[in-house]
Design an enzyme around this catalytic site. Structure first.
Site: not given
Ligand SMILES: Cc1cc2nc3c(=O)[nH]c(=O)nc-3n(C[C@H](O)[C@H](O)[C@H](O)COP(=O)(O)OP(=O)(O)OC[C@H]3O[C@@H](n4cnc5c(N)ncnc54)[C@H](O)[C@@H]3O)c2cc1C
Length: 382
Positions: A244-245
């Site tokens: 996600q990052e």
């Protein structure tokens, strides 16, 4: 090419983020640069408008849209049109840290932290990197030794975004020295805990307005009730959340490049040399054609990644591809944009100059381009 990623509800959020930026951020930007930080009132205003807690369930004051990453992506694109720093500081808090604080926390922790997280009264940071190294996360040296109902934390972190103003830092520490990657845990260190100190705001090549700090832990007694997730599973918790990052970084990288490229096109149509607009020289025309193609083709991959993440299917390898490639494309595009601006491209008063400096770090942070290629190479069986 027409993008098909967003629905009207995502565009509505984008519009309200844009209005917030036009009213509360863009007019004050020089002030933020001088202060080397975004003041608390800007965070509070963002919180009031619901931008900080998009991924937090509604019962804790959030937007309740964690299931649809397109909302976060639409917001990240708008933040990136202002600067990399804004996207990073707000993105660390509202995007990167959200799954740690919503998925791994107990009910008691959620009630204690999430309402203030959403309003901006509690700014957060995440401390993985240490002075001795960031790429080899499993080798981190900060220790947390259990003594009754506290962990005694010793060590330091560096390059921590929001580190200076954060009220809560998610700190990765070694809880079992014998177990390598399987002996790391995540602890919430809060402002006011004795032994927790911060160094100066670090002096960076770009992104002056982003607060990046060193953090020091000298026998900090962190209550066991501040353990985030499971004991000794911190490394796995981080690995599971890095995709996600990285897709978030990819979204920001590309949106930043697109916005500066659009401005540069306007400049190249207006700026004259040898009696004509500089954009009309065949070299520059072809250069624009190449840059626009690069950006649009890359956008298709990033949009597919955002959609895959929304479906819960984004792989760590595809996120790594999106992250390193967009960092490279962004740096290539911005370098060309500086060149197209001539001498003005090197002047800080021109956005393109700052953007070029700000963007350099995107090939280094959140897993360097080399580490991304290492992940992709391993997946190829090499
Ligand atoms: C402005 C800024 C903000 C940041 N914000 C945060 C934050 O909020 N939280 C946080 O925890 N960290 C943060 N970081 C740290 C960042 O994630 C690290 O700098 C990054 O992971 C690289 O770690 P390092 O600096 O220790 O470099 P090193 O790990 O020492 O690497 C040095 C060089 O060696 C290369 N290298 C290392 N291992 C390999 C390998 N196996 N194969 C090939 N090459 C390799 C690297 O790619 C790099 O080029 C930030 C950094 C900056 C500059």
């Amino acid at each position: 090419m027409q993008r098909t990623l967003f629905e009207p509800e995502h565009e509505a959020l984008r519009q309200s983020v844009r209005e917030f930026l036009d009213r509360h951020v863009r007019p004050r930007y020089e002030e933020f640069i001088a202060a080397k930080a975004y003041p608390r009132d800007v965070w509070i205003e963002a919180g009031k408008q619901g931008f900080l807690g998009l991924q937090v369930p509604e019962q804790y004051g959030g937007g309740g849209v964690a299931h649809d990453y397109r909302f976060t992506a639409a917001m990240a694109e708008e933040l990136a049109t202002v600067s990399v720093a804004l996207g990073s500081c707000f993105g660390i808090h509202s995007d990167i840290n959200a799954p740690y604080l919503t998925e791994l926390t107990t009910e008691e922790q959620k009630q204690r932290w999430l309402p203030k997280y959403c309003t901006g009264e509690m700014i957060t940071a995440i401390g993985m990197t240490e002075p001795g190294g960031g790429s080899d996360l499993a080798a981190l040296k900060t220790t947390a030794v259990r003594e009754g109902d506290v962990f005694v934390l010793n060590g330091s972190k560096t390059f921590i975004t929001n580190g200076y103003s954060a009220d809560l830092v998610i700190v990765a520490a070694r809880t079992d020295p014998a177990k390598g990657a399987k002996g790391i845990s995540l602890l919430a260190v809060e402002t006011g805990m004795p032994g927790f100190t911060r160094g100066r705001k670090l002096d960076k090549v770009g992104q002056e307005e982003s607060d990046t700090a060193e953090l020091f832990f000298d026998n900090v007694r962190v209550p066991v009730t501040n353990l985030i997730g499971e004991l000794d599973r911190g490394f796995i918790h981080m690995m599971q959340r890095l995709p996600q990052e990285r897709i978030g970084a990819a979204v920001s990288n590309l949106a930043h490049a697109r916005s500066i490229l659009a401005e540069t096109l306007v400049y190249a149509k207006e700026r004259k040399a040898f009696g004509q607009a500089i954009g009309r020289f065949q070299h520059n025309k072809f250069l624009f054609a190449e840059l626009v193609t690069q950006v649009e083709v890359t956008q298709a991959f990033v949009d597919a990644g955002v959609l895959a993440h929304t479906r819960g299917e984004l792989t760590a390898v595809d996120a790594a591809k999106a992250k390193w490639w967009t960092a490279q494309v962004q740096n290539d595009v911005l370098d060309a944009c500086v060149q197209l601006h001539g001498g003005y491209g090197y002047m800080n008063e021109y956005r393109v100059a700052r953007a070029w400096r700000d963007a350099r770090v995107t090939k280094i942070w959140a897993g360097s381009n080399e580490i991304m290629k290492e992940l992709i190479g391993r997946d190829l069986g090499l």
